[in-house]
Structures are given as C-alpha cells and as structure tokens.
Design a protein around this motif. Structure first.
Motif, PDB file in Angstrom:
ATOM      1  N   VAL A 100       0.826  -1.200   0.000  1.00  0.00           N
ATOM      2  CA  VAL A 100       0.000   0.000   0.000  1.00  0.00           C
ATOM      3  C   VAL A 100       0.864   1.256   0.000  1.00  0.00           C
ATOM      4  CG1 VAL A 100      -1.553   1.383   1.438  1.00  0.00           C
ATOM      5  CG2 VAL A 100      -2.053  -1.024   1.031  1.00  0.00           C
ATOM      6  N   ARG A 101       1.910   1.248   0.808  1.00  0.00           N
ATOM      7  CA  ARG A 101       2.792   2.417   0.862  1.00  0.00           C
ATOM      8  C   ARG A 101       3.528   2.619  -0.462  1.00  0.00           C
ATOM      9  NH1 ARG A 101       1.767   6.091   4.520  1.00  0.00           N
ATOM     10  NH2 ARG A 101       3.950   6.734   4.609  1.00  0.00           N
ATOM     11  N   LEU A 102       3.872   1.535  -1.134  1.00  0.00           N
ATOM     12  CA  LEU A 102       4.484   1.653  -2.458  1.00  0.00           C
ATOM     13  C   LEU A 102       3.542   2.355  -3.429  1.00  0.00           C
ATOM     14  CD1 LEU A 102       6.301  -1.740  -3.196  1.00  0.00           C
ATOM     15  CD2 LEU A 102       7.354   0.511  -2.976  1.00  0.00           C
ATOM     16  N   VAL A 103       2.283   1.935  -3.428  1.00  0.00           N
ATOM     17  CA  VAL A 103       1.293   2.524  -4.339  1.00  0.00           C
ATOM     18  C   VAL A 103       1.063   3.997  -3.997  1.00  0.00           C
ATOM     19  CG1 VAL A 103      -1.102   2.428  -5.116  1.00  0.00           C
ATOM     20  CG2 VAL A 103       0.179   0.312  -4.769  1.00  0.00           C
ATOM     21  N   GLN A 104       0.930   4.303  -2.706  1.00  0.00           N
ATOM     22  CA  GLN A 104       0.720   5.698  -2.304  1.00  0.00           C
ATOM     23  C   GLN A 104       1.922   6.563  -2.663  1.00  0.00           C
ATOM     24  OE1 GLN A 104      -0.226   5.356   1.896  1.00  0.00           O
ATOM     25  NE2 GLN A 104      -2.418   5.538   1.476  1.00  0.00           N
ATOM     26  N   GLY A 105       3.122   6.042  -2.472  1.00  0.00           N
ATOM     27  CA  GLY A 105       4.323   6.787  -2.833  1.00  0.00           C
ATOM     28  C   GLY A 105       4.390   7.058  -4.318  1.00  0.00           C
ATOM     29  N   ALA A 106       4.014   6.055  -5.111  1.00  0.00           N
ATOM     30  CA  ALA A 106       4.004   6.242  -6.565  1.00  0.00           C
ATOM     31  C   ALA A 106       3.020   7.345  -6.957  1.00  0.00           C
ATOM     32  CB  ALA A 106       3.642   4.926  -7.251  1.00  0.00           C
ATOM     33  N   ALA A 107       1.842   7.340  -6.328  1.00  0.00           N
ATOM     34  CA  ALA A 107       0.842   8.361  -6.646  1.00  0.00           C
ATOM     35  C   ALA A 107       1.312   9.746  -6.216  1.00  0.00           C
ATOM     36  CB  ALA A 107      -0.487   8.009  -5.963  1.00  0.00           C
ATOM     37  N   GLN A 108       1.894   9.826  -5.016  1.00  0.00           N
ATOM     38  CA  GLN A 108       2.293  11.145  -4.532  1.00  0.00           C
ATOM     39  C   GLN A 108       3.474  11.711  -5.300  1.00  0.00           C
ATOM     40  OE1 GLN A 108       4.585  12.299  -1.091  1.00  0.00           O
ATOM     41  NE2 GLN A 108       2.704  12.876  -0.055  1.00  0.00           N
ATOM     42  N   GLY A 109       4.265  10.842  -5.921  1.00  0.00           N
ATOM     43  CA  GLY A 109       5.402  11.330  -6.695  1.00  0.00           C
ATOM     44  C   GLY A 109       4.996  12.287  -7.806  1.00  0.00           C
ATOM     45  N   PHE A 110       3.766  12.160  -8.301  1.00  0.00           N
ATOM     46  CA  PHE A 110       3.296  13.026  -9.378  1.00  0.00           C
ATOM     47  C   PHE A 110       2.858  14.399  -8.876  1.00  0.00           C
ATOM     48  CE2 PHE A 110       2.869   8.795 -11.069  1.00  0.00           C
ATOM     49  CZ  PHE A 110       3.087   8.918 -12.440  1.00  0.00           C
ATOM     50  N   VAL A 111       2.518  14.499  -7.597  1.00  0.00           N
ATOM     51  CA  VAL A 111       1.773  15.667  -7.122  1.00  0.00           C
ATOM     52  C   VAL A 111       2.595  16.951  -7.150  1.00  0.00           C
ATOM     53  CG1 VAL A 111       0.579  16.668  -5.146  1.00  0.00           C
ATOM     54  CG2 VAL A 111       0.233  14.258  -5.720  1.00  0.00           C
ATOM     55  N   LYS A 112       3.782  16.935  -6.562  1.00  0.00           N
ATOM     56  CA  LYS A 112       4.540  18.182  -6.454  1.00  0.00           C
ATOM     57  C   LYS A 112       4.925  18.758  -7.821  1.00  0.00           C
ATOM     58  CE  LYS A 112       7.328  18.383  -2.985  1.00  0.00           C
ATOM     59  NZ  LYS A 112       8.535  18.194  -2.145  1.00  0.00           N
ATOM     60  N   PRO A 113       5.404  17.948  -8.796  1.00  0.00           N
ATOM     61  CA  PRO A 113       5.673  18.518 -10.124  1.00  0.00           C
ATOM     62  C   PRO A 113       4.441  19.133 -10.764  1.00  0.00           C
ATOM     63  CG  PRO A 113       6.710  16.360  -9.914  1.00  0.00           C
ATOM     64  CD  PRO A 113       5.838  16.546  -8.712  1.00  0.00           C
ATOM     65  N   LEU A 114       3.285  18.484 -10.589  1.00  0.00           N
ATOM     66  CA  LEU A 114       2.054  19.022 -11.167  1.00  0.00           C
ATOM     67  C   LEU A 114       1.652  20.328 -10.495  1.00  0.00           C
ATOM     68  CD1 LEU A 114       0.022  15.692 -11.484  1.00  0.00           C
ATOM     69  CD2 LEU A 114       1.002  17.028 -13.354  1.00  0.00           C
ATOM     70  N   VAL A 115       1.826  20.405  -9.185  1.00  0.00           N
ATOM     71  CA  VAL A 115       1.496  21.645  -8.462  1.00  0.00           C
ATOM     72  C   VAL A 115       2.387  22.782  -8.935  1.00  0.00           C
ATOM     73  CG1 VAL A 115       1.607  22.762  -6.201  1.00  0.00           C
ATOM     74  CG2 VAL A 115       0.526  20.522  -6.429  1.00  0.00           C
ATOM     75  N   TYR A 116       3.681  22.541  -9.049  1.00  0.00           N
ATOM     76  CA  TYR A 116       4.597  23.562  -9.564  1.00  0.00           C
ATOM     77  C   TYR A 116       4.162  24.008 -10.962  1.00  0.00           C
ATOM     78  CZ  TYR A 116       8.510  23.551  -6.181  1.00  0.00           C
ATOM     79  OH  TYR A 116       9.312  23.730  -5.084  1.00  0.00           O
ATOM     80  N   ASN A 117       3.872  23.052 -11.813  1.00  0.00           N
ATOM     81  CA  ASN A 117       3.567  23.348 -13.209  1.00  0.00           C
ATOM     82  C   ASN A 117       2.292  24.168 -13.345  1.00  0.00           C
ATOM     83  OD1 ASN A 117       4.771  22.829 -15.786  1.00  0.00           O
ATOM     84  ND2 ASN A 117       3.001  21.584 -16.311  1.00  0.00           N
ATOM     85  N   MET A 118       1.266  23.802 -12.577  1.00  0.00           N
ATOM     86  CA  MET A 118      -0.006  24.523 -12.675  1.00  0.00           C
ATOM     87  C   MET A 118       0.076  25.895 -12.021  1.00  0.00           C
ATOM     88  SD  MET A 118      -2.618  21.308 -12.044  1.00  0.00           S
ATOM     89  CE  MET A 118      -4.103  22.279 -12.228  1.00  0.00           C
ATOM     90  N   ALA A 119       0.813  25.992 -10.924  1.00  0.00           N
ATOM     91  CA  ALA A 119       0.970  27.303 -10.273  1.00  0.00           C
ATOM     92  C   ALA A 119       1.672  28.288 -11.199  1.00  0.00           C
ATOM     93  CB  ALA A 119       1.746  27.146  -8.974  1.00  0.00           C
TER      94      ALA A 119
END
Length: 470
Positions: free
Chosen positions: A122-141
């Motif tokens: 479960v932690r592997l899957v959550q880590g994989a999902a969260q890896g996308f978040v910060k780059p996307l936040v930077y890009n959209m901001a």
C-alpha cells in the motif's frame, strides 16, 4: 476588478496548496502508526504483524515500511515531471490523488488480513501516486500566477506539505488513542483527500484559458504577466542533456537531499522516540511532533505578508531573498540541531528542535522557489527530477536512525531508553552536517536566473526557421 484583490488565481493557489496538504497527510500518517505499533495498550493486532517472538518490534520491517513510500516515489517523481509536459495536468492530478485516497481507505482491511506485506504494498502505491503531485502543483501554479505573484505566493502554496504533516501528526495522536484506533488515522486522511477531489473537480483548472468562471480582465492580466512559454500545454523537445548537466540544479539536489533526510527522520522516528523514551500519551506525542510544523506554517505566512508589504513599496529583490532565506534556513537549522545534539536536557532539546524546524521553513523562500527562477518553462520537470533523486535521503535518513540501535542498545527498547542520548546525538549531528553542506552548496553553486535550457525549444525552432528545416 483591481488586480491587487483576490481573484480566481488565488482560489487555484489554495486548491494546489491543499493538494499538498492531503497527500502529505497520507505520507505522515505512518509516523503515528508506528507509535501505535509499539504502544503497550494497543498491541493486540500489531504484535502479530510486526513483532518477533521476543516481543521486540522487528526493526527491519518497521524500517522497510517507513521507507517504502519513497521507493516508488523516486521513479514516479521523475515520471510525473515528464508527464506534466505531455498530459492534461488536472486529469493526472485527480487520478493520482484518487489512488492515494482509495489505498488509504483499504489500508486497515488489507493489513488485518495480509499483515505487514500488505502495508508495504500500500505504501508503495501511495508513494508512486504522490510522486506526481509536487511537479504538477509547480507546473499549474506557474500557469496561474504572474511572475511577481508566483515569487510571493509560491512559498505559501508549497507550505501545504508542512500543513499536511502538521494535521496528521497532531490529529493522528488523538485519533489513534480514540475508539477508532489506528484505523481511524487512515480513514481521516482518506476523507480529507476525498473532499479535496470533489472541490478540485469542480473548481480546479489547468490554466486561465480553460476556466469558465474567470473574468476576461483577470485572464488577460495573468496571460500578459506569465512567461509566454509557460502557457504552452505540451513540450515536444525536452533538453535532457542540458538539464542533467546544469550545475545550479545539482545545488538544489543537495539542498533537497538534506531537507528530506531531516524531515522524514523527524516525522517517522521522533514520535516513536518521544513515546517510548518519555512514556507520553499518543495525543501528547502527536502535539509535540506536529507543533513545529504548525509554527513553520505561521512563519511562512507571516514572512509572505512581510514580503508582500516590501513588494508593494518596491523594496523587494527576489535574488537577495533567495540567498538570504536559504542561508537562514540551512545554516540556522544546522546550528539549532547541533545544539540539540549537545543538550543533555530533553526540554532544551525540544526547544532547539522546534526552532531548527521553524528556521528551516525559510527554505520555501529559498531553494524550493529556485526551481521557478531557473526555469519557469520546465519547473514541473526539474522539480520532479530533483525531488525524485533527493528521496534517497527520505529512505536513508529514517533507516539509518533505526539501525543505530544495533550500536547503542542490545534491543530496540534499550536504544530508545538510552540515558546518554548517544543515538539521538549522532542523528542530530548528521542532520546538522547535511544542512551545513546544503547551505554551502547553494551559496557557491546556486543561481537565481533563468538557465539556457529554459528557452532551448524556442531557440531550436528559430534555428530551424532560419535554415528552412521542417
């Protein structure tokens, strides 16, 4: 509408910040969960899952699970940065957040039936999902905020990562000690994520040009004051070689590594140490561990307000801000954590620990925003690459700290009860050294100007036009 007032771009900033809040709540819940693992009153299920026959926690399993979040995140942060240049950012952000929410809901059931291996997965899957978040936040901001506002509001948006860890640590202590037990920690973080998904689905957009409820005046204001290349939804020719050989990005990598080592060592191991060493209640442990992150948020918001005041008066130089704030964050934190190592009083140690984390929050005005300075066009990609590689520190820091019990105690509880604090002194010394090296690297190698690779695609197009190439 005056552009000095609140607008739709600020709504988008809040949504992006809360995206970091809910995803970092999923990251931080393991810190309190590990405390419950070793809490004598709540060991009925966890003994079977994590404990050896000698009734000592299996440190290898705990270490494996605390680091598992970042095994997949290392790769997916880089992948997320790349996909942010190719795929609709809103759809991608909603998808990965949904994955994190669903796995949080499923965690208690899966762990009950499949034990620690399910937790690891479960932690592997959550880590994989969260890896996308910060780059996307930077890009959209970068697409929503004009350059001057991005430099002011950007740290407040990224501060969501502190807020998420603060909520989870402080609320997790109360939730874990309540009737819901350890499972309620995961349900709480999942519920918060679900509320965000609903809000972002209705109100969030990739750029002003996609938004239906923004005024034409504000849309023109944003489009005329962001870098022209940022508005392009896709990048066809990414300058990989120029990015991977860029020296200022190496400086950011060193800074990010040091910060990840410290933060995740404190998030995952500090609650365990406080509860076992001082026999604190779960809610007390959560408050003590979460309070420095709460104070760090206040620090960031207050500093943002002060910088906004200077900006309106024309007295703000973002180059000076980057270097001064980063120096305060890293050299100041290094000094405070060095004092933590030297202190023989738990109270003084906690005071210096809180002060060190509060000062380290100035990094949000330093190297965290330097990604935008170096390349607003590829801010998502560069932050994903650097953040992904720097997650080595997120794994090694907690793992190293847990492994030190072999040197300073014959078993886990003896190490935690070590009266001379040998293990924690060494842990603080290494954190302090990492921050000092990071501050020195940014001082001599860091830059606060756009790098050549930022305009490489436009330069390539111009050359092709001049040579009449397709």
């Amino acid at each position: 509408m005056s552009m000095g007032k609140l607008g739709v771009r600020h709504v988008q900033g809040v949504l992006l910040s809360t995206a970091l809040v809910v995803t970092h709540m999923q990251l931080g819940n393991i810190g309190i969960a590990v405390v419950i693992i070793t809490h004598d009153d709540q060991l009925s299920e966890w003994k079977r899952i994590f404990y050896t026959p000698r009734a000592d926690p299996n440190v290898d399993k705990v270490s494996l699970i605390t680091g598992s979040f970042f095994y997949s995140q290392m790769i997916c942060s880089i992948l997320g940065g790349y996909l942010s240049t190719k795929i609709n950012n809103k759809i991608l952000l909603l998808t990965v957040t949904c994955i994190g929410v669903m796995t949080s809901y499923l965690t208690p059931t899966l762990v009950t039936f499949f034990e620690w291996k399910a937790f690891f997965f479960v932690r592997l899957v959550q880590g994989a999902a969260q890896g996308f978040v910060k780059p996307l936040v930077y890009n959209m901001a970068a697409r929503w905020l004009p350059t001057s506002e991005m430099r002011l509001m950007g740290p407040g948006i990224i501060c969501g990562l502190y807020m998420g860890m603060c909520f989870m640590l402080m609320m997790g202590g109360y939730l874990g000690a309540g009737k819901g037990g350890w499972a309620s920690i995961f349900y709480f973080s999942a519920n918060c994520g679900l509320l965000w998904i609903i809000a972002f689905y209705g109100l969030g957009f990739v750029s002003p040009n996609d938004c239906f409820y923004i005024s034409d005046l504000e849309k023109d204001h944003i489009n005329n004051n962001v870098p022209r290349s940022v508005l392009k939804p896709y990048r066809h020719n990414i300058p990989w070689k120029m990015i991977f050989t860029n020296i200022p990005l190496f400086a950011l990598l060193i800074c990010h590594f040091a910060n990840n080592w410290a933060l995740h060592c404190f998030i995952k191991i500090m609650p365990l140490y406080l509860q076992q060493k001082n026999n604190l209640e779960l809610h007390q442990t959560g408050i003590i561990c979460g309070s420095p992150f709460m104070l760090s948020c206040f620090n960031v918001y207050a500093t943002t307000a002060f910088f906004h005041y200077l900006w309106r008066r024309g007295q703000l130089n973002h180059v000076v801000v980057r270097h001064v704030c980063n120096a305060i964050a890293q050299f100041g934190a290094a000094y405070c954590f060095m004092l933590c190592s030297a202190s023989e009083s738990l109270v003084l140690t906690l005071v210096f620990h809180h002060l060190g984390l509060i000062l380290s929050a100035f990094q949000l005005f330093g190297f965290y925003m330097n990604f935008y300075d170096l390349s607003p066009t590829y801010v998502g990609l560069t932050s994903g690459i650097v953040g992904g590689i720097a997650n080595v520190g997120s794994v090694v820091g907690p793992h190293f700290t847990l492994k030190m019990y072999n040197q300073y105690g014959t078993n886990f509880h003896e190490w935690l009860a070590d009266r001379e604090f040998k293990g924690w002194r060494l842990a603080y010394d290494i954190v302090s050294l990492n921050y000092f090296i990071a501050g020195t690297a940014f001082m001599f190698l860091g830059e606060v100007k756009e790098q050549p690779f930022d305009k490489s695609e436009e330069t390539s197009i111009i050359k092709r036009v001049k040579l009449n190439l397709p």
